[in-house]
Design a protein around this motif. Structure first.
Motif: not given
Length: 258
Positions: A80-83, A99-100, A127-129, A135-136
């Motif tokens: 969901w953080m991609e947006d 933070s969320r 590292e996920c972020i 990618d984005l």
């Protein structure tokens, strides 16, 4: 020490035959097992994002296996953080979202992966972020950019003219700035044209558009191979080496193959 001093394995180290090593500091530590001592090679000195840190974690096989599973779960649940990943940093909006996401990552670790420490949980989150941001920034929509350029090039347009037309469409906001820069600077144009050539190399004249789009998307994904690898990828490589050289108990080998 005699074998090391005589350099009997030097050729294997330099020609890439040995893809791993047991650092002397780890060999002399009785508290470590062979899996913990094993360190995958860091090709070019930049194969991994933070190789010097990864091999100093000295986690057990069980914890590293759990970390891989944790990373896979993060990638699914934090999609969901991609947006929001493109928000300016630092900013109130991005800090709130970050933070969320961090809270969710810690909760995932605490409720489903008891072997993951808070430090490892945060490492996995950041590292996920980082991966999501790359990618984005570089890959999402890039297949669409090159597909639209390919359609125009096959109709006789030059790469530059095709790029200008696609840029004018303003349909790919994540790459709009890069396209504009390529139209302004020759070096940036050459870089994009070479990337386009690589991504369309497998397309033959008889290939239809749907298949061409698929081939371009696959080639774009392969561009990730040139990016530094994360701790998750480091572990996967380490586990593979450990299986091949036989330093994991048979039960663990069977479990990892299921």
């Amino acid at each position: 020490m005699f074998i090391k001093e005589q350099g009997y394995f030097k050729r294997f180290e330099t020609d890439g035959t040995l893809d791993w090593s047991f650092p002397s500091d780890y060999i002399n530590c009785a508290l470590l097992n062979d899996y913990q001592r094993l360190v995958p090679r860091n090709y070019g000195g930049s194969e991994y994002i933070r190789w010097s840190e990864y091999h100093e974690y000295l986690n057990s096989y069980e914890i590293e296996q759990e970390y891989v599973e944790y990373s896979e779960e993060l990638a699914k649940q934090l999609k969901w953080m991609e947006d929001y990943i493109h928000f300016d940093r630092p900013s109130f909006k991005y800090d709130f979202i970050s933070s969320r996401g961090a809270y969710q990552a810690i909760k995932i670790a605490a409720t489903g992966f008891r072997g993951i420490t808070p430090a490892l949980a945060y490492n996995g989150y950041y590292e996920c972020i980082e991966s999501m941001g790359y990618d984005l920034a570089w890959l999402k929509e890039l297949d669409g950019v090159y597909f639209e350029i390919w359609r125009r090039v096959t109709q006789g347009m030059s790469f530059k003219d095709a790029l200008a037309e696609v840029c004018h469409l303003n349909r790919f906001p994540l790459h709009q700035h890069r396209m504009e820069r390529a139209l302004e600077f020759d070096e940036a144009m050459e870089e994009m044209e070479e990337e386009f050539r690589i991504c369309t190399a497998a397309i033959t004249p008889e290939v239809k558009e749907d298949k061409a789009r698929e081939l371009i998307a696959g080639a774009v994904k392969e561009l990730l191979d040139d990016t530094p690898k994360s701790y998750e990828q480091y572990i996967i490589k380490k586990m593979h080496i450990a299986r091949v050289v036989g330093i994991l108990p048979d039960k663990r080998i069977e479990d990892s193959q299921e």
